[in-house]
Structure formats: C-alpha cells, structure tokens
Write an enzyme that holds these catalytic residues in place. Structure first.
Site, short mmCIF file in Angstrom:
data_model
loop_
_atom_site.label_atom_id
_atom_site.label_comp_id
_atom_site.label_asym_id
_atom_site.label_seq_id
_atom_site.Cartn_x
_atom_site.Cartn_y
_atom_site.Cartn_z
N ARG A 365 0.73 -1.38 0.14
CA ARG A 365 0.14 -0.05 -0.11
C ARG A 365 0.75 1.18 -0.03
O ARG A 365 0.12 2.46 0.11
CB ARG A 365 -0.87 -0.03 1.32
CG ARG A 365 -2.01 -0.96 1.24
CD ARG A 365 -3.17 -1.19 2.18
NE ARG A 365 -3.75 -2.06 1.96
CZ ARG A 365 -3.97 -3.33 2.99
NH1 ARG A 365 -2.97 -3.19 4.04
NH2 ARG A 365 -4.54 -4.30 2.74
N VAL A 366 2.28 1.01 -0.04
CA VAL A 366 3.05 2.25 -0.24
C VAL A 366 3.43 2.34 -1.65
O VAL A 366 3.60 3.51 -2.03
CB VAL A 366 4.37 2.14 0.52
CG1 VAL A 366 5.55 3.15 0.47
CG2 VAL A 366 3.82 2.16 2.28
#
Length: 501
Positions: A365-366
């Site tokens: 999710r980064v």
C-alpha cells in the site's frame, strides 16, 4: 578481672547513638491457586496491569488479570517450585529488557537474557517492552526503500523503511527464506535487524542462526528465541521484547527491521493464556482483545520525523494460513493492520516458482513511493505484462487457435516468470535487478529458450559486472533510466548474446 561499669555504659551508649532503624517493607500477596503456568494471587491491592512480580524461588511473573479480590499472573518458568500459600512480591515496575548495540550478534530469550553461552550482556540500558506507539505528528510518510534483494518483491511489492508488510502463506512455502534473504541484503546498509522466533522448533532457530552467521549477517542482527518448549507467557512477550530492542535503534536516529516469525503462534499463545485466566472467549475461542494485542505491537513500526532523528522501524510479521485460506480470523485481522501483504502460494512453490509470490493477491500500500525511479520505470511494465500473461495462459488452456501477438505475449510471460525465480541467499543489488527486468520487458530475452533463461541471466550479470560495470554504477548513482542508459543496456545485452552458447 574487674569489670568497670563506666566501660559498659560507654559501649551501650555508643551502640544506641550509632543505631539506625531499618524497616524492610514490601507489597505482598499469597498464592491461592497455581497450575498450567498461571497463578491466582490474593492480596495485591496496589498491583498494576502488566506489572512484574517475584515468587520465592526467584521466578518472575507478569500480571495479566486484575479482579476484585485476586490477580491472575502468568509465570515465566516452571511452576513446580511454586505452591499454595507462597508469598508473591510486587516489583513496582512494568517488564523492562536490556537494549543497545551490545545485543548485536547475540541470541537472547524473551526476557532479553543471553542463551548463546557467550557470557553476560555488557549493557545497563533498559526499555519497557510495552509502550504507546508514536502519534501521527511524530511520524513522516514512508518514502525510503528497504530493499529485500528479491526481484519479485522489490519490483512489484516494494517495502519502505517504516512500513509494516505482512508475509502470509501455508507452511513450507518459503516465508522464513524471504526473511533471511531480506536480513542478508541489509549488509552494509545501516539497517539493524531483530529476528523474533515464536513457538518454533529449536532446530529451526539454530538453522536460521547458522545461515545468518555463514552470510555474515549476525554482526548487525539480534535473535530472540521463544521456542515451542518455552513457557507460553515467554512466547507471548517475545515480540514485544524484540520490538523494544528495535525501537532503541529507531529512537537513536538509525534504521531497524524487526521480524515476527510468526504471529499465528503468538495468537495461539495469547488464546491459551486468556482461556486459563477464564476470560470470556470470542470468535474461534480467541479473546475479545486479540486485535488490540497485534495492533499495539505493529503500530510501533514507523518512520519518525526529522525533529526526532528520522529513524525508522520496519516490521515484517509472518502469518501461517491453513490450505491457503486468508479469510480466517487472525489473517484478516493482521491484513487490516499492515500496509500490504506478500502472499506465498503452495501451488506455485510446488511448480518450482520460487519465491512462490502470487503477484495477483500480493500488494504494497506504499507502492512506488518506496522505489527508486529506475525501478518504477521497469516495474510498471512488468506487472502489466505478467497480468496479461496470466490471462492469456488461462485462455490458451481451452486449446483455441492463438494469433501471433498472443503467442508472443505468452512466450514473453514465460520468460518473465523465469527471470523472477531466484535462489535462496542470493539477494540482488537494485541496479542488477533493474538491468535484468529491463532486458526481459524490452524483449531482449525473447529469442532465448525458456529453459536457458536463468543461465543466460546469471552469465549476463557476470558480464555486466566485469565488462560493463560503468552501466551498473550509473543506475545505482543516478537512480533513473535515461535514454542513453537504456541504449547502453540494450547494446551490452546484445553484445553478450552473440557469445552466449
């Protein structure tokens, strides 16, 4: 011999004048019941939650339950020396463990006491194992890569310093192998590693330590071992101890990586303790606060802002699934806490795709924020090409006629799968990963037979390191693929291909 009264009175007077009253006070209770690693103690009215207590035999314990009349205490050792009526003393402090650089290269138990036979720890610095995680204002966004050295992860599921990335999969799918490669790849990069083994076999922990020593990784690593034969309370506190040791590096402005292997066994330990303490069971008999147990641990991983030194703590928790089912209670809990997951599939593992990363179910999710620009340039195309290959491959199984473009797509996809395969304990520097993946997505490997792709890749990298080292140096320093660099890689690979047998 004559006794003189004056002498006697002077001696008595001196004793009285020099007398200092000393009263030894302690807050104590009495054991009313003991068994299965749990003691119920009466009379500890001033006790704190998670406070450390001491039994007469010297064994320590931790308060986990506070009731109206009694306190439920988990015991860090054998219960055979504790009996009903024994005195229990409060220490007045939460559990604290040794921290500092002196712990590097050591194997410790869950109380951070050495168990490697190398003598005592030369440190007097202590930290509580359970602290409140840094607040929102104290953090900064994750934007610095933490490279694992594994092509499949660094290209498509990048991990950043300060991130929490879950590694999830069935048993025997290579979860610990990914962790070991990641630790080995931190050599010379200023990242201090903490490996926490929870409920593992002692032989497994010994094998991990041996591998790390062989690769020179123990110089910057601390191993916390709470094996299956250790008392359940020690297995329960082990990850918190590991996190406290890693936080010492983070709070001093440095970078740390902590691995929890694995949180499924940790959840089982907490369930066991809770049921023995007669707490109400919830779903799958886990206590109601099992989510909080893991969230307060994993939330401590972050990248601090520059005012606090800019240090980071990256967490890689491991969760073991049953028959590939990620929808059960503990996996879904930890997935919701972390910033993405790397899903390892047993089907891929048995097909020989190792690391067996399922790219479709894995996510970071980064994302690209944790990659250098050169990696972003090649990784975007790689994910797209692989997704199209999976779709075409499924379609081709129906035995329909395929046009030339589709056949070419499938052939390239097969080569991409081969390129992403990687041997254990062979992490790749980021510049070599960029060169290999760029060659594959540009079609420079399309005319190489699938069976020979891995040999071609190994020999091509040897050639790049020896004859074209300037190219790799440019990628490393510029961190971007310019037009000239792309042409240089294409030319180097084409020249090497002419001499490839």
């Amino acid at each position: 011999m004559e006794i003189k009264p004056q002498e006697i009175t002077s001696i008595i007077r001196g004793k009285i004048e020099n007398f200092k009253g000393r009263v030894d006070t302690a807050r104590v209770g009495r054991v009313i019941e003991v068994g299965d690693g749990i003691a119920q103690v009466y009379g500890l009215g001033q006790a704190m939650m998670s406070e450390l207590v001491e039994f007469p035999s010297g064994i320590k314990g931790m308060i986990l339950n506070l009731e109206e009349e009694t306190a439920g205490i988990s015991i860090f050792g054998e219960t055979s020396g504790i009996k009903e009526g024994d005195e229990v003393r409060l220490t007045g402090e939460i559990i604290k463990v040794n921290v500092g650089d002196q712990l590097l290269g050591r194997i410790l138990n869950a109380l951070a006491e050495p168990i490697d036979g190398k003598g005592k720890l030369d440190t007097n610095k202590l930290r509580p194992i359970d602290v409140i995680a840094p607040g929102v204002v104290q953090r900064q966004p994750v934007k610095e890569p933490l490279e694992t050295g594994i092509k499949a992860i660094d290209t498509m599921i990048p991990i950043g310093r300060g991130q929490r990335e879950l590694i999830i999969g069935d048993r025997q799918t290579g979860k610990t192998a990914i962790i070991i490669d990641t630790i080995i790849n931190q050599k010379g990069k200023g990242v201090f590693c903490v490996y926490v083994a929870i409920g593992q076999k002692r032989s497994t922990v010994a094998r991990v330590v041996e591998t790390l020593q062989k690769c020179g990784a123990m110089d910057y690593t601390v191993v916390i071992s709470a094996t299956a034969s250790d008392p359940t309370p020690l297995q329960y506190i082990a990850p918190y101890t590991g996190c406290a040791i890693a936080e010492e590096f983070r709070d001093s402005g440095r970078h740390a990586l902590v691995v929890y292997d694995d949180l499924s066994k940790h959840a089982n330990c907490y369930r066991e303790l809770s049921l023995l303490l007669r707490r109400p069971p919830g779903r799958e008999a886990y206590p109601g606060d099992i989510f909080y147990t893991h969230s307060r641990l994993l939330e401590r991983a972050c990248k601090l802002n520059d005012e606090l030194g800019g240090g980071s703590l990256t967490a890689l928790p491991i969760i073991e699934t049953q028959a590939g089912d990620v929808t059960t209670y503990i996996p879904t809990n930890v997935i919701s806490i972390t910033d993405g997951q790397i899903y390892l599939e047993s089907g891929l593992f048995h097909q020989g795709v190792r690391p067996a990363v399922n790219v479709g179910l894995s996510v970071s999710r980064v994302g690209g924020k944790a990659q250098i620009k050169a990696m972003r340039q090649v990784a975007g195309m790689l994910r797209l090409d692989l997704a199209q290959f999976r779709e075409m491959e499924t379609f081709a199984q129906f035995g329909t006629e395929l046009d030339v473009a589709t056949q070419r797509q499938i052939e390239r996809g097969r080569r991409l799968v081969e390129v992403l395969k990687q041997d254990e304990q062979r992490p790749y520097p980021v510049e070599e990963q960029v060169a290999v993946v760029f060659s594959a997505i540009e079609g420079l490997l399309d005319d190489i037979e699938v069976e020979k792709v891995r040999r071609f890749e190994a020999e091509m990298l040897d050639a790049l390191r020896s004859k074209y080292s300037a190219l790799l140096k440019d990628i490393k320093e510029k961190k971007e693929l310019s037009g000239a660099l792309k042409d240089g890689i294409k030319k180097a690979v084409s020249e090497f291909k002419k001499g490839f047998v």
